[in-house]
Design a protein around this motif. Sequence first.
Motif, PDB file in Angstrom:
ATOM      1  N   UNK A 153      -3.268   6.694   0.508  1.00  0.00           N
ATOM      2  CA  UNK A 153      -4.663   6.873   0.104  1.00  0.00           C
ATOM      3  C   UNK A 153      -4.835   8.216  -0.595  1.00  0.00           C
ATOM      4  N   UNK A 199      -7.636   3.644  -1.427  1.00  0.00           N
ATOM      5  CA  UNK A 199      -6.287   3.138  -1.148  1.00  0.00           C
ATOM      6  C   UNK A 199      -5.536   2.889  -2.462  1.00  0.00           C
ATOM      7  N   UNK A 247     -15.601  -1.763  -3.407  1.00  0.00           N
ATOM      8  CA  UNK A 247     -14.890  -0.656  -2.777  1.00  0.00           C
ATOM      9  C   UNK A 247     -13.766  -0.224  -3.707  1.00  0.00           C
ATOM     10  N   UNK A 285      -6.516  -7.752  -5.236  1.00  0.00           N
ATOM     11  CA  UNK A 285      -6.947  -7.070  -4.023  1.00  0.00           C
ATOM     12  C   UNK A 285      -5.713  -6.760  -3.194  1.00  0.00           C
ATOM     13  N   UNK A 286      -5.951  -6.280  -1.969  1.00  0.00           N
ATOM     14  CA  UNK A 286      -4.765  -6.002  -1.162  1.00  0.00           C
ATOM     15  C   UNK A 286      -4.438  -7.201  -0.287  1.00  0.00           C
ATOM     16  N   UNK A 331     -13.058  -3.077  -6.231  1.00  0.00           N
ATOM     17  CA  UNK A 331     -12.757  -4.419  -5.752  1.00  0.00           C
ATOM     18  C   UNK A 331     -13.738  -4.690  -4.621  1.00  0.00           C
ATOM     19  N   UNK A 352     -12.460   7.755  -0.117  1.00  0.00           N
ATOM     20  CA  UNK A 352     -11.055   7.489   0.169  1.00  0.00           C
ATOM     21  C   UNK A 352     -10.655   6.261  -0.644  1.00  0.00           C
ATOM     22  N   UNK A 362       0.839  -1.199   0.000  1.00  0.00           N
ATOM     23  CA  UNK A 362       0.000   0.000   0.000  1.00  0.00           C
ATOM     24  C   UNK A 362       0.872   1.247   0.000  1.00  0.00           C
ATOM     25  N   UNK A 389     -10.275   0.879  -5.321  1.00  0.00           N
ATOM     26  CA  UNK A 389      -8.876   0.553  -5.095  1.00  0.00           C
ATOM     27  C   UNK A 389      -8.120   1.067  -6.314  1.00  0.00           C
TER      28      UNK A 389
END
Lengths: 147, 664
Positions: free
Chosen positions: A49, A58, A88, A146-147, A85, A56, A46, A90
């Motif tokens: 942001x 990331x 949400x 994804x993270x 993702x 927000x 990461x 990303x």
Amino acid sequence: MKKKERLEEYVVFGLGEEYYGVKINSLERILSNDYVRYVPNTLEIVEGIVHNEEQIIPIINLKKKFKLKKQEKVNYNSYIIVYKQNNQPLGFYVDHLYESLETQEEIRSENNYIPETILPYTEGVLHFQKDKEKEILIVLDLNKISI
Amino acid sequence: MNINKLIEIFKSELKEEIEDFSRTTLEMNEGSVTKEQLENIFINVHTIKGSSITLYNNILKKNEKKYSNIASNLKIISNLTHDFEDFLEILKNDNNFLKKEEIKHILKFEEIIFEIQENFEESNSELLDKEAKTLISKIKKINKKQLKRYFYEITLSEEEFDEEYKHVQLSILYNEIKNKYKDYVFNPTEEEVLQEKNFKEIFIQLNTEENEEEVSKFLNSREDIKEAKLIPYIQKPININEQEAVLNKKDHPNKKRTNKTSKKTILKIEPDRIDDVLKHTSQIVVLKNNLNELVESIHLNDEDFLEQKIEELKNMIFGDLNTYVDFLQESVLKIRMTPLEQLFFPLRRDIRKISEEYNKELILETIGSSTEIDKTILDELPDVLLHLVRNSICHGIETPKEREEKRKDPKGKIRIEAKHEKNMVTLSITDDGKGIDIEKIKEIALNKNFITKNIVETLSEEEIIDLIFISGLSSTEKVNQYSGRGVGMNAVRKKIENLKGSIKISTKKDKGTKIKISLPLTTSIIQAIIAKINNDYFTFPTTQVEEVLHLDKRKIKTVSEQEVFLLRDKEIPIIFSQDFFNLNNEEKQDKLFLKIIVLRSSNTLYGFTIDEYLGQQNIVVKNLGILSGKTKGISGSNILGDGSISLIVDTNSITETFKKTNIQ
């Protein structure tokens, strides 16, 4: 060469010297060099942001995600590609953003050289013409990143 | 309508009735029982009985195999309500105060019906059936006096054809009946008769020891009665419509139901609040137009007026705009505000149940139930509050005997108080029990290796109490349904701190324990302190900040490699923000003073270093989306006036990591 029935449009971008592409309808927006707030104590991939339209977002470093060791640093003056993702937002940095690509060509999914660190996130590769040279790009499946 | 739908309707009706029932019984718990209260629960019982019999007879009887669980539950309900009605009837006639035993029966009834309602589709018949039967046999013993209920349909004699005379006839008749019998229900009511309201049918209900013959004889010998026809009531329970017509309409629950607060998922808003939002919005719209006009009228060449116009513009923006936006913000927030009453009410039932389980006698006092808090916060609180109250009952309040030995009132007291305090809501739960046994906590913490002997000696009383927030520490040997697992307090603190609140415990041996919870009014907009660390912005929710101070570096002491300082004689450990957030420690070391923000986590205070203090403001909390929960020490973010992002510091995880490194 197998051809698709209709044209598919890809956004083509570069990480280091390599070409990557994503289907244009799989992404939300492209942000130009924005203010990214560094976030401490979080995952290594990461970068921080950004705040965009009351959201927000990331931002991750794909090179770290893919373990592309040769050039981990991203070009912070380039662009951020934002997608959804799990509903949400990303985003990730790209080093270069190229012209988008319209092609009827099928994605070639049979290849044996893409490393394990990237393979799970790809749909395959595409050949395309750039500056009279044939180039290869890796098509990414954003749903899987994804993270 | 299909059967399932009917069952659903019945279930919700049952739920409403039993909730209404407990609303009344809760009042009974705390004082004497009035006739009106008995009347109320009687109506509830009656309605439950009526609808359960209808559902069973009309629908389920044919499908009994398919709906066997529900059918048997309905049977329990109808049998129980039937006998319970008689029981209540007797209580109603008995003008004396209710005996404890009798109140117990009422509560037991509530419990059984509640239990059935909760598990309506399941087969819980065996145990419940047994309980119901025990209760029935108990209340039947009280039924000795055997008051009987009679329902009569009255036809007035028609000597006169004047409609109005009917009312006179009827009021004479009512008076005659009132002189003879003590217990009666009239329909139309006396009031309606006085007001000369139209009526079609006349029903009266009499409760008396007399037999049918005597009553009929009395009634039929009245001058004004042409015929008094006895309506069989109990033997023919299926005629529900008839029964309901008999019931005094004024007391019918349907009427009350319309005023009741409805399902939890719906947010009820007073129209005033919406009007406020509209009012402030329109103010802003007007201001917008004014601003547009003003800006258009500014010509840069027009030097004479330029200064004046800019002044005007400044006034509008700093004066009006700020005020109006503040008003609007406030009124929008108010929409979500819900009184804490919703929280207190269901708690009472649980408290009664738990205190019975532990054979403890309790008085619950709630203060400030009209205090309002954001619905999202409110929805998180029931578990927390229940847990704390359980703890008070199980571990705090002594048994009546123990209390008498200590010369305390044999009835324990739990007080829940809510109030507004500087932009926060504080909720305190106070009991007058035996207090938290500090020695015992020490002992358990040592036995379970949560802490070493050396450290335990250095801890203050408050810090030891704080140990109960560690997961796995429980001071009861017995684990049961309600408490003793020791995971609870840890979860409670986490929940409170996630809501950006704080919790504090104080206790005194044999005097009791007080738990104070501070919560922000809303989760979406909170008051916070903005600070700079390494040139980046960080936000600290005010509810979790004790104070901000400058500390002379020479006053820092080192205790077992931990830096601490003294704040009013209390040792406060210092956490260096650069270390905690793994930031480059680029700050110049030669500064004489450290800026420290003192954070509170339950009873313990921690000093957290900052580089610059930028003041307090109201912030709009934005979560980190997909990153939520993956950032240690950061719970969200907010946008500052210049568009930059500030990260909201999660004090909970700071203290958590601190504890881990020190205690384990």
